[in-house]
Motif scaffolding. Structure first.
Motif, mmCIF file in Angstrom:
data_model
loop_
_atom_site.group_PDB
_atom_site.id
_atom_site.type_symbol
_atom_site.label_atom_id
_atom_site.label_comp_id
_atom_site.label_asym_id
_atom_site.label_seq_id
_atom_site.Cartn_x
_atom_site.Cartn_y
_atom_site.Cartn_z
ATOM 1 N N THR A 186 0.827 -1.222 0.000
ATOM 2 C CA THR A 186 0.000 0.000 0.000
ATOM 3 C C THR A 186 0.858 1.267 0.000
ATOM 4 O O THR A 186 0.353 2.343 0.309
ATOM 5 C CB THR A 186 -0.975 0.038 1.199
ATOM 6 N N SER A 210 -2.704 6.045 8.605
ATOM 7 C CA SER A 210 -3.410 4.842 9.031
ATOM 8 C C SER A 210 -4.773 5.297 9.540
ATOM 9 O O SER A 210 -4.865 5.898 10.604
ATOM 10 C CB SER A 210 -2.623 4.127 10.133
ATOM 11 N N SER A 497 -1.029 -2.146 11.614
ATOM 12 C CA SER A 497 -1.434 -1.366 10.447
ATOM 13 C C SER A 497 -0.510 -1.682 9.280
ATOM 14 O O SER A 497 0.705 -1.675 9.420
ATOM 15 C CB SER A 497 -1.367 0.121 10.757
ATOM 16 N N SER A 499 -0.946 0.056 6.160
ATOM 17 C CA SER A 499 -0.712 1.368 5.561
ATOM 18 C C SER A 499 0.244 2.198 6.420
ATOM 19 O O SER A 499 1.052 2.963 5.892
ATOM 20 C CB SER A 499 -2.049 2.092 5.389
ATOM 21 N N ASP B 52 -8.591 -4.119 -1.381
ATOM 22 C CA ASP B 52 -7.874 -2.912 -0.965
ATOM 23 C C ASP B 52 -6.762 -2.654 -1.984
ATOM 24 O O ASP B 52 -5.858 -3.461 -2.126
ATOM 25 C CB ASP B 52 -7.288 -3.160 0.433
ATOM 26 N N ALA B 53 -6.859 -1.537 -2.700
ATOM 27 C CA ALA B 53 -5.836 -1.191 -3.693
ATOM 28 C C ALA B 53 -4.943 -0.075 -3.151
ATOM 29 O O ALA B 53 -4.538 0.818 -3.886
ATOM 30 C CB ALA B 53 -6.483 -0.797 -5.015
ATOM 31 N N GLY B 54 -4.675 -0.121 -1.840
ATOM 32 C CA GLY B 54 -3.736 0.835 -1.259
ATOM 33 C C GLY B 54 -4.373 1.835 -0.318
ATOM 34 O O GLY B 54 -3.835 2.933 -0.134
ATOM 35 N N SER B 55 -5.493 1.486 0.307
ATOM 36 C CA SER B 55 -6.189 2.441 1.169
ATOM 37 C C SER B 55 -5.427 2.672 2.479
ATOM 38 O O SER B 55 -4.450 1.984 2.772
ATOM 39 C CB SER B 55 -7.585 1.925 1.500
ATOM 40 N N CYS B 56 -5.908 3.651 3.256
ATOM 41 C CA CYS B 56 -5.300 3.942 4.564
ATOM 42 C C CYS B 56 -5.966 3.111 5.642
ATOM 43 O O CYS B 56 -5.657 3.274 6.813
ATOM 44 C CB CYS B 56 -5.451 5.419 4.898
ATOM 45 N N ASN B 57 -6.917 2.281 5.296
ATOM 46 C CA ASN B 57 -7.754 1.402 6.126
ATOM 47 C C ASN B 57 -8.978 2.089 6.719
ATOM 48 O O ASN B 57 -9.788 1.451 7.387
ATOM 49 C CB ASN B 57 -6.952 0.592 7.175
ATOM 50 N N GLY B 58 -9.157 3.382 6.432
ATOM 51 C CA GLY B 58 -10.372 4.081 6.866
ATOM 52 C C GLY B 58 -11.610 3.514 6.179
ATOM 53 O O GLY B 58 -12.634 3.263 6.814
ATOM 54 N N SER B 97 -2.213 1.786 -5.698
ATOM 55 C CA SER B 97 -0.756 1.868 -5.592
ATOM 56 C C SER B 97 -0.158 1.014 -6.698
ATOM 57 O O SER B 97 -0.738 0.003 -7.089
ATOM 58 C CB SER B 97 -0.308 1.379 -4.219
ATOM 59 N N ASN B 99 2.257 -0.905 -6.497
ATOM 60 C CA ASN B 99 2.599 -2.226 -5.979
ATOM 61 C C ASN B 99 1.401 -3.175 -5.961
ATOM 62 O O ASN B 99 1.566 -4.365 -5.703
ATOM 63 C CB ASN B 99 3.191 -2.103 -4.561
ATOM 64 N N LEU B 100 0.170 -2.645 -6.160
ATOM 65 C CA LEU B 100 -1.024 -3.503 -6.145
ATOM 66 C C LEU B 100 -1.710 -3.583 -7.505
ATOM 67 O O LEU B 100 -2.747 -4.225 -7.644
ATOM 68 C CB LEU B 100 -2.017 -3.012 -5.090
#
Lengths: 503, 177
Positions: A186, A210, A497, A499, B52-58, B97, B99-100
């Motif tokens: 990510t 995060s 985490s 990210s 998930d293609a690079g999220s902040c996890n929110g 991202s 990388n994904l």
């Protein structure tokens, strides 16, 4: 107790970093520091990062409480590695190499980390980024030897609703003999995007390092900015930051406990804890206009005041949690099929947690006691007498019980904070100055550290350290000797985490 | 304790909230885009695979919230599945991202036709705050459309569960014709 390594750091040239002076060491002194580290195990490495000219490390002397940022110049593209003396440095050295191109000389691992060979150029944060590398190779994993071993490759796309990462299990029958984690998927180039921006604009990136710790990262970033500029956030802003941080902590712990129980197929707990998590997020929305409170903390203070009725909404949500929590803890403790899965599973020892200076529920469930709210401490906490739970067992169950205890403590803190919110301004103006600062905050996961250097009010260089850097490597250790089927439980009880460390 | 709570829920009713109304115009606009053959094949039940293609996890936190007892996604015929091979809908978060990128394309290829892609969150819609980064694909309009064709966008940082629910139900209604 000073210790030989601390003494070497204190010999360095003082640099004007606030609130903790940073010291620059010559190549010889840095080499001597690496040699002295084994003799002073209490000097914990918190993080390692770089800019274009220097490598920086942040140490905390756990015996005296001293916070010691230290740097050395990059000479001929490298610096002597810390990883032979501090295993936690290994991933960080690989990250520094991929982003800035500085080699850790004599390091324990020089494989790429964040760079998967897919960016348009190498070393994106260097003055002159390198040309694009060769086409991506299959990643190289650590060798495993033994009879009847097989590998299970999981990810980067997992079966659940979680972030992407690759887990390479080597198992003998059902038992895991080695887990190696590969991250970086990510990576969004966040540090590079923050450069040349004002702290106010860059705060949006800190808030998105995060998402689950958005408040804690925003507080650490704001405190680093305020330290660099020599300003203080107003008392009311500090009070409101505390309120937001404790809501975030309770909501995340509730979500995680429910999810851990669900990984042992105990859906009842997921339903009840999920219900209370939702109540906390709705209260956050009522009070601060956003369920996760993203961008509500800004450098200099807070973005807005607590909404009318916000305090009542928060008090109602925590009253709901408080009313049912004892029942839920009782249920958790008395369902033998659940306890059978969590007790004795995924154990990490105190020794290992100390070696990685692991904070948060992972460290505290293995006997450590650190909490950034107490040490180094920051407003509004010094007057609140925060009680930090600690258990010696180090297993999934201990990590769950730490969360139960922290939920109860955060409820107490929230009541005190809301009862006694100071009046006055919400934010202070930030001067357009140059300076260097470090900020710290305790997220639900552990201690978050931000460092930045401002040049005429713009970010010249920045680094953000999520607590997961010190927790992921322990997850590799926790699963050893356990069965693969228990990995979801171990993983969720850590909840590191992706990210946050992928930057 | 568990049974006491369950009996109380039986007596008092569930914590699940009634669904908000969804707009007819939005449904019709989306229906016009969708494949008529798929409508007859899939009807009112859709399996969703999150990626998930690079999220902040929110965004992931709010997707989890859809499964809680307050929103109870499954009552609408929507459910999350573990493999793209079982999915009708890819719900993609993150700015894509680099990388994904390969993982997203492989996931899309593994999803059987007919399939839809939903870009969830500002990052997935157009890259969001990460637009312009060296580590983000960013081709064309940016976001996940740089890697796979997008059928529905849910903006927000992150979108609220209520907003995600309305969008996904619009997809069901449009799909059912």
């Amino acid at each position: 107790m000073m210790g030989p390594a601390s003494e070497i750091i204190l010999r360095g040239t003082e640099e004007p970093c606030r609130p903790w002076i940073r010291r620059t060491l010559s190549r010889e002194d840095w080499t001597a520091l690496v040699a002295a580290l084994p003799a002073q195990p209490g000097l914990a490495l918190v993080t390692l990062w770089a800019d274009t000219a220097q490598a920086h490390a942040l140490f905390v002397n756990e015996d005296t409480g001293d916070i010691l940022p230290v740097s050395t110049a990059i000479i001929e593209g490298g610096y002597p590695a810390l990883s032979p003396a501090r295993p936690a440095a290994a991933w960080l050295e690989r990250m520094v190499r991929d982003l800035w191109g500085h080699s850790a000389l004599g390091g324990t691992d020089d494989r790429p980390w964040l760079d998967h060979g897919r960016w348009p150029h190498t070393f994106p944060n260097a003055i002159r980024p390198g040309p694009m590398g060769p086409p991506p190779e299959p990643p190289e994993f650590l060798p495993v030897t033994g009879e009847d071993l097989h590998q299970v490759a999981v990810g980067p796309i997992h079966a659940g609703i979680i972030e992407p990462g690759h887990f390479r299990f080597t198992a003998q029958g059902e038992t895991v003999v080695r887990l190696e984690i590969r991250l970086g998927y990510t990576h969004k180039g966040t540090l590079s995007l923050m450069r040349s921006k004002s702290p106010r604009a860059a705060a949006r990136f800190a808030a998105r390092l995060s998402g689950d710790s958005t408040v804690a990262h925003s507080i650490a970033f704001a405190r680093a900015t305020e330290a660099a500029l020599g300003v203080e956030a107003p008392a009311r802003a500090n009070g409101l930051r505390g309120v937001m941080a404790e809501i975030e902590r309770i909501a995340n712990h509730l979500g995680d406990v429910g999810a851990i129980c669900n990984d042992a197929s105990f859906a009842f707990a997921l339903a009840r804890f999920g219900f209370h998590r939702e109540a906390m997020l709705r209260a956050a929305h009522a009070a601060f206009g956003h369920r996760l409170m993203m961008d509500a903390v800004v450098p200099g203070g807070v973005a807005g005041d607590i909404a009318p009725g916000g305090a009542e909404a928060i008090l109602a949500a925590i009253a709901g949690v408080e009313a049912e929590l004892p029942e839920l803890v009782h249920v958790y403790e008395n369902y033998s099929s659940l306890i059978d899965r969590v007790v004795g599973t995924g154990v990490i020892t105190r020794t290992l947690a100390d070696r990685f200076a692991t904070g948060g529920h992972v460290g505290r469930a293995a006997g450590r006691t650190g909490d950034a709210r107490l040490h180094p401490g920051y407003p509004p906490y010094p007057d609140l007498m925060v009680v930090v739970p600690s258990f010696p067992e180090g297993d999934v169950d201990a990590r769950v019980r730490i969360r139960f205890a922290e939920i109860a403590e955060s409820i107490r803190l929230l009541r005190l904070l809301l009862q006694d919110l100071p009046g006055g301004a919400l934010a202070t103006t930030l001067p357009m100055l140059s300076g260097e600062g470090i900020g710290c905050a305790e997220s639900f996961r552990g201690d978050v550290w931000h460092w930045l250097r401002l040049d005429n009010g713009q970010i010249a260089s920045v680094f953000m350290r999520d607590p997961s850097w010190a927790q992921w490597p322990l997850l590799e250790a926790a699963i050893e000797g356990n069965i693969i089927a228990d990995f979801p439980l171990c993983n969720k009880s850590f909840n590191c985490s992706y990210s946050g460390v992928d930057l | 304790m568990v049974w006491r709570r369950i009996f109380r829920t039986l007596a008092e009713g569930p914590a699940t909230e009634p669904a908000a109304p969804i707009g007819d115009a939005a449904t019709q606009a989306l229906a016009a885009q969708l494949d008529a053959a798929a409508q007859t094949r899939l009807g009112r039940s859709l399996s969703i695979r999150h990626m998930d293609a690079g999220s902040c996890n929110g965004c992931e936190l709010e997707i989890h919230a859809l499964n809680n007892i307050v929103y109870d996604l499954e009552r609408f015929g929507l459910r999350f599945v573990a493999s793209p091979r079982h999915a009708d809908v890819l719900l993609v978060t993150g700015p894509l991202s680099r990388n994904l990128r390969e993982a997203l394309i492989q996931t899309w290829q593994a999803t059987p036709d007919p399939k839809w892609v939903v870009a969830m969150g500002d990052c997935a819609v157009d890259g969001g705050v990460f637009k312009g980064s060296y580590a983000i694909d960013g081709t064309g309009t940016g976001g996940i459309a740089a890697g796979v064709p997008v059928d529905l966008k849910i903006p927000g940082c992150p979108p609220t569960p209520a907003a995600i629910l309305v969008a996904l139900r619009t997809l069901i209604d449009a799909n059912a014709g």
